[in-house]
Design a protein around this motif. Structure first.
Motif, PDB file in Angstrom:
ATOM      1  N   GLU A 151      -3.346  -7.452   4.219  1.00 12.97           N
ATOM      2  CA  GLU A 151      -2.251  -7.398   5.186  1.00 12.97           C
ATOM      3  C   GLU A 151      -1.867  -5.933   5.353  1.00 12.97           C
ATOM      4  N   ASP A 152      -1.040  -5.648   6.344  1.00 11.57           N
ATOM      5  CA  ASP A 152      -0.564  -4.282   6.517  1.00 11.57           C
ATOM      6  C   ASP A 152       0.147  -3.827   5.248  1.00 11.57           C
ATOM      7  N   PHE A 153      -0.171  -2.615   4.813  1.00 16.89           N
ATOM      8  CA  PHE A 153       0.464  -2.020   3.630  1.00 16.89           C
ATOM      9  C   PHE A 153       1.021  -0.668   4.073  1.00 16.89           C
ATOM     10  N   VAL A 154       2.314  -0.668   4.385  1.00 15.34           N
ATOM     11  CA  VAL A 154       2.944   0.500   4.980  1.00 15.34           C
ATOM     12  C   VAL A 154       4.115   0.937   4.107  1.00 15.34           C
ATOM     13  N   VAL A 155       4.131   2.225   3.767  1.00 12.44           N
ATOM     14  CA  VAL A 155       5.248   2.781   3.008  1.00 12.44           C
ATOM     15  C   VAL A 155       5.965   3.818   3.861  1.00 12.44           C
ATOM     16  N   ASP A 156       7.218   4.063   3.527  1.00 11.26           N
ATOM     17  CA  ASP A 156       8.056   4.995   4.273  1.00 11.26           C
ATOM     18  C   ASP A 156       8.494   6.122   3.345  1.00 11.26           C
ATOM     19  N   SER A 157       8.013   7.316   3.610  1.00 12.18           N
ATOM     20  CA  SER A 157       8.341   8.467   2.763  1.00 12.18           C
ATOM     21  C   SER A 157       9.421   9.350   3.380  1.00 12.18           C
ATOM     22  N   SER A 158      10.127   8.839   4.382  1.00 15.92           N
ATOM     23  CA  SER A 158      11.101   9.673   5.095  1.00 15.92           C
ATOM     24  C   SER A 158      12.229  10.176   4.186  1.00 15.92           C
ATOM     25  N   ALA A 159      12.651   9.402   3.201  1.00 18.59           N
ATOM     26  CA  ALA A 159      13.724   9.867   2.310  1.00 18.59           C
ATOM     27  C   ALA A 159      13.276  11.116   1.542  1.00 18.59           C
ATOM     28  N   PHE A 160      12.058  11.097   1.034  1.00 18.38           N
ATOM     29  CA  PHE A 160      11.544  12.271   0.323  1.00 18.38           C
ATOM     30  C   PHE A 160      11.411  13.449   1.281  1.00 18.38           C
ATOM     31  N   GLN A 161      10.853  13.200   2.448  1.00 17.59           N
ATOM     32  CA  GLN A 161      10.620  14.253   3.426  1.00 17.59           C
ATOM     33  C   GLN A 161      11.937  14.926   3.827  1.00 17.59           C
ATOM     34  N   GLU A 162      12.979  14.127   4.023  1.00 17.41           N
ATOM     35  CA  GLU A 162      14.281  14.678   4.398  1.00 17.41           C
ATOM     36  C   GLU A 162      14.917  15.446   3.240  1.00 17.41           C
ATOM     37  N   ARG A 163      14.850  14.896   2.050  1.00 21.33           N
ATOM     38  CA  ARG A 163      15.473  15.526   0.873  1.00 21.33           C
ATOM     39  C   ARG A 163      14.818  16.855   0.533  1.00 21.33           C
ATOM     40  N   PHE A 164      13.483  16.891   0.578  1.00 21.85           N
ATOM     41  CA  PHE A 164      12.756  18.076   0.127  1.00 21.85           C
ATOM     42  C   PHE A 164      12.165  18.916   1.266  1.00 21.85           C
ATOM     43  N   GLN A 165      12.392  18.483   2.492  1.00 17.52           N
ATOM     44  CA  GLN A 165      11.884  19.214   3.665  1.00 17.52           C
ATOM     45  C   GLN A 165      10.377  19.462   3.572  1.00 17.52           C
ATOM     46  N   PRO A 215       0.606   5.223   8.755  1.00 20.57           N
ATOM     47  CA  PRO A 215      -0.514   4.332   8.417  1.00 20.57           C
ATOM     48  C   PRO A 215      -1.551   4.266   9.517  1.00 20.57           C
ATOM     49  N   ARG A 216      -2.770   3.983   9.107  1.00 17.07           N
ATOM     50  CA  ARG A 216      -3.880   3.794  10.046  1.00 17.07           C
ATOM     51  C   ARG A 216      -4.623   2.532   9.635  1.00 17.07           C
ATOM     52  N   ARG A 217      -5.323   1.951  10.575  1.00 18.89           N
ATOM     53  CA  ARG A 217      -6.173   0.800  10.264  1.00 18.89           C
ATOM     54  C   ARG A 217      -7.360   1.297   9.454  1.00 18.89           C
ATOM     55  N   LYS A 251     -24.378   6.091   4.860  1.00 18.03           N
ATOM     56  CA  LYS A 251     -24.416   4.657   4.541  1.00 18.03           C
ATOM     57  C   LYS A 251     -23.077   4.019   4.898  1.00 18.03           C
ATOM     58  N   LYS A 252     -22.978   2.735   4.667  1.00 18.52           N
ATOM     59  CA  LYS A 252     -21.745   2.014   4.974  1.00 18.52           C
ATOM     60  C   LYS A 252     -20.664   2.311   3.936  1.00 18.52           C
ATOM     61  N   ALA A 253     -19.477   2.648   4.428  1.00 18.76           N
ATOM     62  CA  ALA A 253     -18.316   2.800   3.552  1.00 18.76           C
ATOM     63  C   ALA A 253     -17.873   1.398   3.133  1.00 18.76           C
ATOM     64  N   SER A 254     -17.440   1.258   1.899  1.00 20.56           N
ATOM     65  CA  SER A 254     -17.003  -0.033   1.386  1.00 20.56           C
ATOM     66  C   SER A 254     -15.494  -0.181   1.559  1.00 20.56           C
ATOM     67  N   LEU A 255     -15.089  -1.234   2.249  1.00 22.81           N
ATOM     68  CA  LEU A 255     -13.677  -1.552   2.433  1.00 22.81           C
ATOM     69  C   LEU A 255     -13.344  -2.836   1.702  1.00 22.81           C
ATOM     70  N   MET A 256     -12.058  -3.032   1.463  1.00 23.54           N
ATOM     71  CA  MET A 256     -11.579  -4.287   0.895  1.00 23.54           C
ATOM     72  C   MET A 256     -10.627  -4.919   1.898  1.00 23.54           C
ATOM     73  N   GLY A 257     -10.559  -6.220   1.888  1.00 26.26           N
ATOM     74  CA  GLY A 257      -9.602  -6.913   2.733  1.00 26.26           C
ATOM     75  C   GLY A 257      -9.954  -6.854   4.201  1.00 26.26           C
ATOM     76  N   ASP A 258      -8.932  -6.766   5.025  1.00 24.73           N
ATOM     77  CA  ASP A 258      -9.074  -6.804   6.482  1.00 24.73           C
ATOM     78  C   ASP A 258      -9.228  -5.388   7.029  1.00 24.73           C
ATOM     79  N   PRO A 259     -10.366  -5.064   7.638  1.00 22.97           N
ATOM     80  CA  PRO A 259     -10.563  -3.720   8.193  1.00 22.97           C
ATOM     81  C   PRO A 259      -9.546  -3.338   9.271  1.00 22.97           C
ATOM     82  N   ALA A 260      -8.913  -4.339   9.895  1.00 24.25           N
ATOM     83  CA  ALA A 260      -7.926  -4.066  10.939  1.00 24.25           C
ATOM     84  C   ALA A 260      -6.508  -3.903  10.376  1.00 24.25           C
ATOM     85  N   ALA A 261      -6.340  -4.111   9.074  1.00 29.19           N
ATOM     86  CA  ALA A 261      -5.013  -3.975   8.466  1.00 29.19           C
ATOM     87  C   ALA A 261      -4.608  -2.509   8.387  1.00 29.19           C
TER      88      ALA A 261
END
Length: 149
Positions: A114-128, A64-66, A19-29
Motif C-alpha cells: 500500500e502507499d507508504f508516505v511519511v511527512d518530514s515537514s516538522a523536522f524541515q521547519e524546525r531545522f531549516q 513519495p514516488r511510485r 537486469k531487472k530491479a527487484s521490487l516488493m509489493g505493488d509497483p504502483a504503490a
C-alpha cells in the motif's frame, strides 16, 4: 554504501547492470524514501540540539514516488532500460524459513503493498533543512553502485 535497505543491494546492483530491479509489493504503490546522507545529517542536528531530544522526528524525506517511477529514474541515471520484477510473497515466506532478514521483510511488506508516505515537514521547519531531491539522490546512489559492483 548502504546495502541492506529496501532499495539497496537487491535493487541497484541488478539495475545498474541492465537486469531487472527487484521490487516488493505493488509497483504502483507510493513509497517515501529517506536518503541516507539526509538521515545522517538529521541525527547530528537532533543530537546537537538538546531542546529537540525526546521528540519523534522524521528525517528530511523527499516526496513519495511510485516504485515503478523509482525504477525509471534509476534506470535513466544508469543508462539502462527500466525493468523490474516483483518478489512473490510465497518466495519471501519460504526464504524466511532460512534467512532471518527475509522473515523480517514479510512482516514489513505492508510498507510496499500500500502507499507508504511519511511527512518530514516538522523536522524541515524546525531545522531549516530540505531533503535531497529524489532524482539527485538516486543519481548519486547509481553512481556509487557503478563504482562498487
Amino acid at each position: 554504501g548502504v546495502i541492506d535497505s529496501a532499495f539497496g543491494g537487491r535493487f541497484f546492483p541488478a539495475l545498474v547492470s541492465g537486469k531487472k530491479a527487484s521490487l516488493m509489493g505493488d509497483p504502483a504503490a507510493l513509497h517515501s524514501i529517506t536518503y541516507v546522507p539526509d538521515f545522517g545529517e538529521a541525527m547530528v542536528r537532533v543530537g546537537e540540539d538538546p531542546a529537540s531530544w525526546g521528540k519523534a522526528w522524521i528525517a528530511p524525506t523527499a516526496p513519495p514516488r511510485r516504485q515503478q517511477e523509482i525504477v525509471a529514474v534509476a534506470a535513466e541515471a544508469a543508462g539502462v532500460k527500466p525493468r523490474h520484477s516483483t518478489m512473490a510473497l510465497w518466495k519471501l515466506k519460504l526464504g524466511g524459513l532460512f534467512i532471518p532478514a527475509a522473515k523480517e521483510t514479510v512482516e514489513m511488506l505492508y510498507e510496499f503493498e500500500e502507499d507508504f508516505v511519511v511527512d518530514s515537514s516538522a523536522f524541515q521547519e524546525r531545522f531549516q533543512v530540505l531533503p535531497t531531491p529524489l532524482d539527485e539522490a538516486i543519481g548519486q546512489t547509481v553512481a556509487w553502485f557503478k563504482q562498487n559492483p
